[in-house]
Design a protein around this motif. Structure first.
Motif, PDB file in Angstrom:
ATOM      1  N   ASN A   1     -11.230 -10.078  -5.600  1.00 51.47           N
ATOM      2  CA  ASN A   1     -11.614 -11.377  -6.162  1.00 51.47           C
ATOM      3  C   ASN A   1     -11.313 -11.505  -7.657  1.00 51.47           C
ATOM      4  O   ASN A   1     -12.063 -12.123  -8.415  1.00 51.47           O
ATOM      5  CB  ASN A   1     -13.113 -11.653  -5.935  1.00 51.47           C
ATOM      6  N   SER A   2     -10.256 -10.875  -8.102  1.00 53.80           N
ATOM      7  CA  SER A   2      -9.862 -11.001  -9.509  1.00 53.80           C
ATOM      8  C   SER A   2      -8.354 -10.855  -9.609  1.00 53.80           C
ATOM      9  O   SER A   2      -7.689 -10.433  -8.671  1.00 53.80           O
ATOM     10  CB  SER A   2     -10.550  -9.913 -10.367  1.00 53.80           C
ATOM     11  N   ARG A   3      -7.830 -11.242 -10.779  1.00 56.97           N
ATOM     12  CA  ARG A   3      -6.400 -11.117 -10.983  1.00 56.97           C
ATOM     13  C   ARG A   3      -6.053  -9.795 -11.684  1.00 56.97           C
ATOM     14  O   ARG A   3      -4.918  -9.600 -12.100  1.00 56.97           O
ATOM     15  CB  ARG A   3      -5.880 -12.288 -11.817  1.00 56.97           C
ATOM     16  N   ASP A   4      -7.046  -8.899 -11.775  1.00 59.38           N
ATOM     17  CA  ASP A   4      -6.806  -7.600 -12.412  1.00 59.38           C
ATOM     18  C   ASP A   4      -6.244  -6.582 -11.426  1.00 59.38           C
ATOM     19  O   ASP A   4      -5.567  -5.625 -11.830  1.00 59.38           O
ATOM     20  CB  ASP A   4      -8.116  -7.057 -13.024  1.00 59.38           C
ATOM     21  N   ALA A   5      -6.542  -6.758 -10.127  1.00 61.47           N
ATOM     22  CA  ALA A   5      -6.099  -5.792  -9.112  1.00 61.47           C
ATOM     23  C   ALA A   5      -5.063  -6.471  -8.201  1.00 61.47           C
ATOM     24  O   ALA A   5      -5.329  -7.520  -7.635  1.00 61.47           O
ATOM     25  CB  ALA A   5      -7.278  -5.294  -8.300  1.00 61.47           C
ATOM     26  N   ILE A   6      -3.877  -5.849  -8.137  1.00 64.91           N
ATOM     27  CA  ILE A   6      -2.792  -6.384  -7.310  1.00 64.91           C
ATOM     28  C   ILE A   6      -2.346  -5.303  -6.331  1.00 64.91           C
ATOM     29  O   ILE A   6      -2.118  -4.155  -6.725  1.00 64.91           O
ATOM     30  CB  ILE A   6      -1.592  -6.824  -8.158  1.00 64.91           C
ATOM     31  N   LEU A   7      -2.220  -5.694  -5.080  1.00 64.19           N
ATOM     32  CA  LEU A   7      -1.753  -4.792  -4.026  1.00 64.19           C
ATOM     33  C   LEU A   7      -0.355  -5.241  -3.592  1.00 64.19           C
ATOM     34  O   LEU A   7      -0.149  -6.398  -3.229  1.00 64.19           O
ATOM     35  CB  LEU A   7      -2.711  -4.832  -2.828  1.00 64.19           C
ATOM     36  N   TYR A   8       0.617  -4.316  -3.652  1.00 63.82           N
ATOM     37  CA  TYR A   8       1.985  -4.597  -3.248  1.00 63.82           C
ATOM     38  C   TYR A   8       2.289  -3.804  -1.971  1.00 63.82           C
ATOM     39  O   TYR A   8       1.905  -2.634  -1.859  1.00 63.82           O
ATOM     40  CB  TYR A   8       2.995  -4.182  -4.330  1.00 63.82           C
ATOM     41  N   MET A   9       2.993  -4.428  -1.068  1.00 66.15           N
ATOM     42  CA  MET A   9       3.475  -3.745   0.134  1.00 66.15           C
ATOM     43  C   MET A   9       4.947  -4.071   0.312  1.00 66.15           C
ATOM     44  O   MET A   9       5.334  -5.247   0.344  1.00 66.15           O
ATOM     45  CB  MET A   9       2.692  -4.192   1.387  1.00 66.15           C
ATOM     46  N   ILE A  10       5.751  -3.054   0.454  1.00 69.12           N
ATOM     47  CA  ILE A  10       7.204  -3.234   0.587  1.00 69.12           C
ATOM     48  C   ILE A  10       7.660  -2.482   1.839  1.00 69.12           C
ATOM     49  O   ILE A  10       7.358  -1.298   2.000  1.00 69.12           O
ATOM     50  CB  ILE A  10       7.946  -2.702  -0.644  1.00 69.12           C
ATOM     51  N   THR A  11       8.357  -3.220   2.704  1.00 69.32           N
ATOM     52  CA  THR A  11       8.863  -2.582   3.927  1.00 69.32           C
ATOM     53  C   THR A  11      10.321  -2.999   4.117  1.00 69.32           C
ATOM     54  O   THR A  11      10.689  -4.165   3.875  1.00 69.32           O
ATOM     55  CB  THR A  11       8.033  -3.007   5.165  1.00 69.32           C
ATOM     56  N   PRO A  12      11.187  -2.080   4.471  1.00 60.10           N
ATOM     57  CA  PRO A  12      12.609  -2.414   4.639  1.00 60.10           C
ATOM     58  C   PRO A  12      12.834  -3.214   5.930  1.00 60.10           C
ATOM     59  O   PRO A  12      12.224  -2.953   6.961  1.00 60.10           O
ATOM     60  CB  PRO A  12      13.293  -1.059   4.704  1.00 60.10           C
ATOM     61  N   LEU A  13      13.725  -4.191   5.847  1.00 59.06           N
ATOM     62  CA  LEU A  13      14.126  -4.964   7.024  1.00 59.06           C
ATOM     63  C   LEU A  13      15.471  -4.502   7.577  1.00 59.06           C
ATOM     64  O   LEU A  13      15.916  -4.995   8.605  1.00 59.06           O
ATOM     65  CB  LEU A  13      14.214  -6.460   6.678  1.00 59.06           C
ATOM     66  N   THR A  14      16.098  -3.579   6.904  1.00 58.19           N
ATOM     67  CA  THR A  14      17.428  -3.122   7.327  1.00 58.19           C
ATOM     68  C   THR A  14      17.438  -2.524   8.723  1.00 58.19           C
ATOM     69  O   THR A  14      18.344  -2.803   9.523  1.00 58.19           O
ATOM     70  CB  THR A  14      17.984  -2.103   6.325  1.00 58.19           C
ATOM     71  N   PRO A  15      16.433  -1.736   9.100  1.00 60.75           N
ATOM     72  CA  PRO A  15      16.478  -1.136  10.444  1.00 60.75           C
ATOM     73  C   PRO A  15      16.556  -2.162  11.568  1.00 60.75           C
ATOM     74  O   PRO A  15      17.114  -1.878  12.618  1.00 60.75           O
ATOM     75  CB  PRO A  15      15.175  -0.341  10.506  1.00 60.75           C
ATOM     76  N   VAL A  16      16.027  -3.379  11.363  1.00 58.27           N
ATOM     77  CA  VAL A  16      16.053  -4.353  12.438  1.00 58.27           C
ATOM     78  C   VAL A  16      17.474  -4.803  12.740  1.00 58.27           C
ATOM     79  O   VAL A  16      17.812  -5.159  13.858  1.00 58.27           O
ATOM     80  CB  VAL A  16      15.157  -5.560  12.094  1.00 58.27           C
TER      81      VAL A  16
END
Length: 487
Positions: free
Chosen positions: A158-173
């Motif tokens: 509930n704040s702009r101090d904590a950011i969660l990033y998730m990165i997943t490759p689409l190349t295998p598809v």
């Protein structure tokens, strides 16, 4: 290629009918299979990437929501869940919280940023800062390898101090789709081959009974009434075959009746004509000068002429009745009165020829019909009974009234009619097997005339008979009010 071979091929193709059931069934079956395969190709080629990306975004969002709950709850092990999510989903997970960085990748944890996916992180952060919903997802292409990556970023806690990033490759598809397309290509060829074979088998299976029925119908049209129709295993074709078999039987019976009719008419016309000619020659050669013999011979000629006239009259009557050209004058009358008038004409037989004709009336019962035509029906039934009444010469004429109907019966004690012949007694020139060889006068059209007149009057009629016990010919008419006033 020789001219004969080309002509043979040309003639063969000319004989092929593109609109027969087999070809149309084959075409639509293959078209259906092709449409299904085309739909699968379209779904796989056009929508696979979008579907895969959407599912990946949903998985990332679901994982982010779960990680956020673990992050907010100090009693739960956030790092362990993040590592597990990274391994199970093949994701690069990065958490930035007030300057601190936590990275989860390939089952390992680090709190030091090593520059991995720096471009993607920077691009996602800029987009996230301008987002109103507090989360973003974007596709980024690697300039060096042309590989695709899906980046998902969201604020947590509930704040702009904590950011969660998730990165997943689409190349295998892409490689997966390539493999699927290759497999689908083989499957398409196999499916089309199987569909063609099934279409050919099913179309042949469907059209086989129809072709058989058509061949039999062609034989029937050529005059072969003994042909049998086979409807195969389908309900509709079985019903059609039964109907055509019945029609074939009726046509065969009609053809037999027609031959009998011609034979009977020829015989009935030939006999009086022969008699007239013979007696005319006798008058000319023998009895011309003998008044007594001449009158005797002339009486025979007159009698045969009357017989010939009656035959022609009856034939015309049947023809008019069947073609609905006969004049019908309907009125309201008492059926008892009509029966009395007809019975009175046969009283002389009781006195002169030893017949025992009895008449039982009913209460007055008015019916609506043609008075003279109904009298003709009664006369024909009584005349028929007189011809076949048997040695006791007993004939009963009865009128029986119910609340709504009145029934007229003529009963004799003759030899009767076989059960399998009862339905044919109303046919023209038909004589039962018991009476076929008897020398009985008549045109053979009496009962046929009865049938046609009663049919016009919508009256019920029939015959009840047992061999050796006699017959009961009857008809019923509706009772109407005396002052019905119809004409």
């Amino acid at each position: 290629m020789s001219t004969k071979i080309r002509q043979k091929i040309k003639n063969k193709w000319k004989k092929r009918d593109p609109f027969n059931i087999k070809n149309i069934t084959l075409f639509y079956f293959i078209l259906f299979a092709g449409t299904i395969l085309l739909l699968i190709w379209c779904l796989q080629g056009v929508f696979m990437n979008r579907y895969y990306e959407q599912m990946t975004i949903q998985e990332a969002q679901s994982a982010a929501n779960q990680l956020e709950r673990y992050y907010e709850d100090e009693n739960k092990d956030f790092n362990r869940l993040a590592l597990l999510t990274s391994v199970n989903n093949g994701m690069y997970i990065r958490l930035e919280d007030k300057g601190e960085v936590s990275i989860f990748d390939d089952g390992s944890y680090s709190n030091v940023s090593n520059g991995t996916y720096l471009f993607e992180i920077t691009e996602a952060r800029q987009r996230l800062e301008s987002s109103r919903v507090g989360k973003i997802s974007l596709r980024i292409t690697d300039k060096h390898s042309d590989s695709l990556r899906l980046v998902y970023a969201t604020y947590i806690n509930n704040s702009r101090d904590a950011i969660l990033y998730m990165i997943t490759p689409l190349t295998p598809v892409k490689s997966t789709i390539t493999i699927l397309r290759l497999q689908l290509l083989y499957i398409s060829f196999i499916a089309l081959f199987i569909a063609t074979m099934l279409a050919f088998i099913i179309s042949s299976w469907l059209t086989s009974p129809l072709e058989s029925i058509t061949r039999s119908a062609e034989e029937l049209s050529n005059g072969n009434y003994n042909v049998k129709f086979n409807g195969g295993m389908f309900t509709e074709t079985k019903k059609l075959a039964r109907t055509l078999n019945k029609a074939s039987y009726e046509m065969q019976k009609t053809d037999s009746y027609q031959r009998d009719l011609l034979a009977n008419v020829s015989h009935d016309l030939k006999t009086p004509l022969t008699m007239i000619r013979a007696y005319a020659e006798m008058i000319q050669d023998i009895s011309g000068d003998d008044p007594e013999k001449r009158n005797e011979h002339l009486n025979v000629i007159i009698s045969e002429a009357d017989r010939l006239n009656k035959l022609v009259t009856d034939m015309l009557s049947v023809s008019k009745l069947q073609s609905n050209t006969a004049t019908i004058n309907k009125e309201t009358f008492d059926l008892n009165k009509a029966a009395e008038e007809v019975e009175a004409t046969y009283e002389v037989l009781n006195q002169s020829e030893g017949y025992h004709i009895t008449f039982t009336k009913s209460k007055p019962a008015f019916v609506y019909g043609d008075f003279d035509k109904i009298k003709q029906v009664m006369a024909n039934l009584i005349s028929n009974a007189i011809k076949y009444c048997g040695e006791d010469k007993v004939i009963q004429i009865k009128l029986t009234r119910t609340s709504r109907k009145i029934r007229f019966d003529v009963i004799d004690h003759g030899q009767g009619i076989a059960e399998d012949e009862i339905s044919h007694v109303w046919d023209r020139y038909y004589r039962t097997s018991m009476n076929r060889n008897r020398q009985i006068e008549g045109t053979g059209l009496g009962l046929s005339i009865v049938k046609e007149i009663l049919t016009i009057h919508n009256a019920d009629y029939g015959v009840e008979s047992k061999e050796g016990k006699g017959s009961d010919f009857w008809f019923e008419m509706d009772i109407v009010k005396k002052d019905a006033g119809r004409s």
